[in-house]
Design an enzyme around this catalytic site. Structure first.
Site, PDB file in Angstrom:
ATOM      1  CE  LYS A 123     -11.746 -14.860 -19.500  1.00 54.95           C
ATOM      2  NZ  LYS A 123     -10.641 -14.074 -18.910  1.00 54.95           N
ATOM      3  NE  ARG A 165      -9.719 -19.928 -15.275  1.00 53.68           N
ATOM      4  CZ  ARG A 165     -10.410 -18.807 -15.339  1.00 53.68           C
ATOM      5  NH1 ARG A 165     -11.554 -18.729 -15.941  1.00 53.68           N
ATOM      6  NH2 ARG A 165      -9.915 -17.744 -14.770  1.00 53.68           N
ATOM      7  NE  ARG A 211     -12.144  -7.383 -12.526  1.00 50.81           N
ATOM      8  CZ  ARG A 211     -11.838  -8.551 -13.061  1.00 50.81           C
ATOM      9  NH1 ARG A 211     -12.395  -8.927 -14.192  1.00 50.81           N
ATOM     10  NH2 ARG A 211     -10.954  -9.318 -12.473  1.00 50.81           N
ATOM     11  NE  ARG A 256     -13.165 -11.106 -10.058  1.00 51.12           N
ATOM     12  CZ  ARG A 256     -12.997 -11.730 -11.222  1.00 51.12           C
ATOM     13  NH1 ARG A 256     -13.822 -11.473 -12.234  1.00 51.12           N
ATOM     14  NH2 ARG A 256     -12.020 -12.571 -11.406  1.00 51.12           N
ATOM     15  NE  ARG A 309      -7.627 -13.813 -11.297  1.00 47.87           N
ATOM     16  CZ  ARG A 309      -8.299 -12.680 -11.480  1.00 47.87           C
ATOM     17  NH1 ARG A 309      -8.110 -11.670 -10.656  1.00 47.87           N
ATOM     18  NH2 ARG A 309      -9.149 -12.576 -12.450  1.00 47.87           N
TER      19      ARG A 309
END
Ligand code: AP5
Ligand code: ZN
Length: 218
Positions: A13, A88, A123, A156, A167
């Site tokens: 996203k 969400r 990431r 992160r 998650r």
């Protein structure tokens, strides 16, 4: 242009949001980026959100809805915006609808969970801008540095494998129902509902970008 990017954690996203926002000249409203900035600044909101985010759960609906309402009232949102990571939950989606926010598109990016765990592991992010890279799939020009500012990239806190799994579970339970919510609404009331588009998020960043633009009528 007003749109929602819908997809699991790590679906891409944030990566695609940057392209869309540049093309349409609209701000990216990432509730995740806003919360991370609040955590970093040590504001009351940040102090409240930090532990919840680190656990992989969702921050409370009222808090998020208030945050987004304030954000879209700002002048740079007058000609449009992109919601990334919001809404969400069904309560958040209902709040957007009840507020009469007219949306052009809901664009779903679909990636299998197995691919997502690999994406999260590699990431690296630039906290100040929200720009996101991947060590293998989307590497920065200079190792460990942001392409535009040369500042350090970070990993992160919620990208540890256990937290990623949590998650994904939270996504399945609380966010995936929004796919049905928006696709049904688009079918039952096409004049009022945002247009619903779904694309596969598997492929290179550039391939997905072309599909995203095609889905948005390019
Ligand atoms: P948030 O920041 O929104 O995280 P998320 O939804 O879990 O999504 P991510 O940012 O992890 O993934 P992404 O889809 O943006 O993927 P990206 O482009 O980075 O939320 C974090 C937390 O904040 C939540 O857990 C919650 O606690 C809280 N929160 C936020 N919003 C909330 C809300 N509305 N309500 C309640 N709580 C809220 O890509 C991932 C990686 O893959 C990158 O390394 C990237 O380079 C790579 N990649 C991208 N595209 C490709 C590709 N095509 N091929 C290979 N790799 C790719
Ligand atoms: Zn993101």
């Amino acid at each position: 242009m007003r749109l929602i990017l819908l997809g699991a954690p790590g679906a891409g996203k944030g990566t695609q949001a940057a392209f869309i926002c540049q093309k349409f000249g609209i701000p990216q409203i990432s509730t995740g980026d806003m919360l991370r900035a609040a955590v970093k600044a040590g504001t009351p909101l940040g102090l409240q959100a930090q532990a919840v985010m680190a656990s992989g759960a969702l921050v409370g609906d009222e808090l998020i809805i208030g945050l987004v309402k304030d954000r879209i009232a700002q002048p740079d949102c007058a000609s449009g915006f992109l919601f990334d990571g919001f809404p969400r939950t069904l309560a958040q989606a209902d709040a957007v609808r009840a507020a009469g926010v007219r949306l052009d598109y809901v664009l779903e990016i679909d990636v299998p969970f197995a691919d997502i765990v690999e994406r999260m592991g590699g990431r690296r992010s630039h906290p100040a801008s929200g720009r996101t890279y991947h060590l293998t799939f989307n590497p920065p020009k200079f190792a460990g540095k942001d392409d535009l500012t040369g500042e350090d990239l970070v990993q992160r806190e919620d990208d540890k494998e256990d937290t990623v799994r949590k998650r994904l579970e939270v996504y399945s339970q609380q966010t995936r129902p929004l796919i049905d919510y928006y696709s049904r609404w688009a079918r039952s009331d096409p004049a009022a509902a945002p247009r619903y588009r779904a694309i596969s998020g598997v492929g290179s960043v550039d391939q997905i970008k072309s599909q995203v633009f095609a889905a948005l009528g390019d």
